[in-house]
Design a protein around this motif. Sequence first.
Motif, mmCIF file in Angstrom:
data_model
loop_
_atom_site.group_PDB
_atom_site.id
_atom_site.type_symbol
_atom_site.label_atom_id
_atom_site.label_comp_id
_atom_site.label_asym_id
_atom_site.label_seq_id
_atom_site.Cartn_x
_atom_site.Cartn_y
_atom_site.Cartn_z
ATOM 1 N N UNK A 188 -13.652 -11.857 -26.585
ATOM 2 C CA UNK A 188 -13.902 -13.179 -26.011
ATOM 3 C C UNK A 188 -14.111 -13.088 -24.498
ATOM 4 N N UNK A 189 -13.199 -12.440 -23.781
ATOM 5 C CA UNK A 189 -13.315 -12.386 -22.326
ATOM 6 C C UNK A 189 -14.511 -11.549 -21.886
ATOM 7 N N UNK A 190 -14.888 -10.562 -22.692
ATOM 8 C CA UNK A 190 -16.127 -9.839 -22.430
ATOM 9 C C UNK A 190 -17.341 -10.729 -22.607
ATOM 10 N N UNK A 191 -17.306 -11.598 -23.632
ATOM 11 C CA UNK A 191 -18.420 -12.528 -23.886
ATOM 12 C C UNK A 191 -18.571 -13.534 -22.741
ATOM 13 N N UNK A 192 -17.460 -13.822 -22.048
ATOM 14 C CA UNK A 192 -17.547 -14.710 -20.884
ATOM 15 C C UNK A 192 -18.358 -14.082 -19.751
ATOM 16 N N UNK A 205 -12.968 -21.651 -10.281
ATOM 17 C CA UNK A 205 -13.765 -22.404 -9.320
ATOM 18 C C UNK A 205 -15.180 -21.853 -9.320
ATOM 19 N N UNK A 206 -16.153 -22.768 -9.366
ATOM 20 C CA UNK A 206 -17.569 -22.392 -9.341
ATOM 21 C C UNK A 206 -18.286 -23.211 -8.271
ATOM 22 N N UNK A 207 -19.417 -22.708 -7.817
ATOM 23 C CA UNK A 207 -20.184 -23.438 -6.804
ATOM 24 C C UNK A 207 -21.205 -24.386 -7.423
ATOM 25 N N UNK A 208 -21.498 -24.225 -8.721
ATOM 26 C CA UNK A 208 -22.459 -25.090 -9.400
ATOM 27 C C UNK A 208 -21.944 -25.344 -10.815
ATOM 28 N N UNK A 209 -21.374 -26.503 -11.047
ATOM 29 C CA UNK A 209 -20.746 -26.834 -12.329
ATOM 30 C C UNK A 209 -21.765 -26.880 -13.467
ATOM 31 N N UNK A 210 -22.953 -27.368 -13.186
ATOM 32 C CA UNK A 210 -23.987 -27.470 -14.224
ATOM 33 C C UNK A 210 -24.433 -26.075 -14.655
ATOM 34 N N UNK A 211 -24.690 -25.202 -13.696
ATOM 35 C CA UNK A 211 -25.107 -23.833 -14.014
ATOM 36 C C UNK A 211 -23.997 -23.080 -14.743
ATOM 37 N N UNK A 212 -22.751 -23.263 -14.316
ATOM 38 C CA UNK A 212 -21.625 -22.585 -14.964
ATOM 39 C C UNK A 212 -21.473 -23.061 -16.408
ATOM 40 N N UNK A 213 -21.585 -24.353 -16.629
ATOM 41 C CA UNK A 213 -21.473 -24.909 -17.975
ATOM 42 C C UNK A 213 -22.595 -24.352 -18.861
ATOM 43 N N UNK A 214 -23.800 -24.384 -18.343
ATOM 44 C CA UNK A 214 -24.961 -23.879 -19.089
ATOM 45 C C UNK A 214 -24.775 -22.389 -19.423
ATOM 46 N N UNK A 215 -24.269 -21.599 -18.477
ATOM 47 C CA UNK A 215 -24.063 -20.175 -18.689
ATOM 48 C C UNK A 215 -23.046 -19.927 -19.807
ATOM 49 N N UNK A 216 -21.891 -20.598 -19.759
ATOM 50 C CA UNK A 216 -20.877 -20.363 -20.786
ATOM 51 C C UNK A 216 -21.326 -20.833 -22.165
ATOM 52 N N UNK A 267 -22.254 -18.748 -26.002
ATOM 53 C CA UNK A 267 -21.596 -19.093 -27.251
ATOM 54 C C UNK A 267 -20.172 -19.580 -27.096
ATOM 55 N N UNK A 268 -19.806 -19.967 -25.882
ATOM 56 C CA UNK A 268 -18.447 -20.470 -25.621
ATOM 57 C C UNK A 268 -18.437 -21.978 -25.870
ATOM 58 N N UNK A 269 -17.465 -22.445 -26.638
ATOM 59 C CA UNK A 269 -17.307 -23.884 -26.864
ATOM 60 C C UNK A 269 -16.638 -24.500 -25.644
ATOM 61 N N UNK A 270 -17.387 -25.250 -24.895
ATOM 62 C CA UNK A 270 -16.881 -25.887 -23.674
ATOM 63 C C UNK A 270 -16.950 -27.399 -23.834
ATOM 64 N N UNK A 271 -16.038 -28.081 -23.162
ATOM 65 C CA UNK A 271 -16.057 -29.542 -23.177
ATOM 66 C C UNK A 271 -17.284 -30.046 -22.429
ATOM 67 N N UNK A 272 -17.538 -31.332 -22.543
ATOM 68 C CA UNK A 272 -18.531 -31.960 -21.687
ATOM 69 C C UNK A 272 -17.996 -31.937 -20.262
ATOM 70 N N UNK A 297 -13.924 -27.868 -19.359
ATOM 71 C CA UNK A 297 -12.826 -27.039 -19.846
ATOM 72 C C UNK A 297 -13.244 -26.244 -21.069
ATOM 73 N N UNK A 298 -12.523 -25.172 -21.314
ATOM 74 C CA UNK A 298 -12.683 -24.392 -22.537
ATOM 75 C C UNK A 298 -11.364 -23.698 -22.832
ATOM 76 N N UNK A 299 -11.225 -23.233 -24.060
ATOM 77 C CA UNK A 299 -10.033 -22.503 -24.481
ATOM 78 C C UNK A 299 -10.430 -21.133 -24.994
ATOM 79 N N UNK A 300 -9.508 -20.178 -24.850
ATOM 80 C CA UNK A 300 -9.739 -18.893 -25.491
ATOM 81 C C UNK A 300 -9.333 -18.997 -26.965
#
Length: 143
Positions: free
Chosen positions: A22-26, A73-84, A88-93, A121-124
């Motif tokens: 999982x953490x590798x997939x991140x 902490x990220x500098x671009x929330x939209x890009x970080x969300x899109x990346x995760x 294949x990471x299940x992330x909240x809106x 947010x997301x969970x492992x």
Amino acid sequence: MVDMRLEVDVIPVSDVDRSKQFYGRLGWRLDDDVAPGNGVRIVQFTPPGSGCSVTFGKGITAAAPGSAAGALVVSDIVAAHRDLVGRGIEASDMWHGAPFPPEARVIGPDPKRTSYGSFFAFNDPDGNAWIVQEVTTRHPGRT
């Protein structure tokens, strides 16, 4: 006053290999995977650009799997969300407003993209919780 830097946070997991995957997939860097003694295994990952790592394994904490919470902490929330999500990471809106309690959250990133104002947010696999926060300009005294 002596500088103190948080370097490692130990998170409790139930399945070391599943968590390692999982953490590798991140996209986090695998720093170490060692078994220095009987019944002990230590795995360490570092998020990109972070000075702090997470460690998990076998025989290193008595905490219950899924009981940890952390913040990224990220500098671009939209890009970080899109990346995760793309990994294949299940992330909240995304939301803005206060990170806690959930009732205080307003759907979508902060319309003005105010620093410290947008989250997701997301969970492992064990339920250890991660909140991701957009910070573009730090408060005075923070590096």
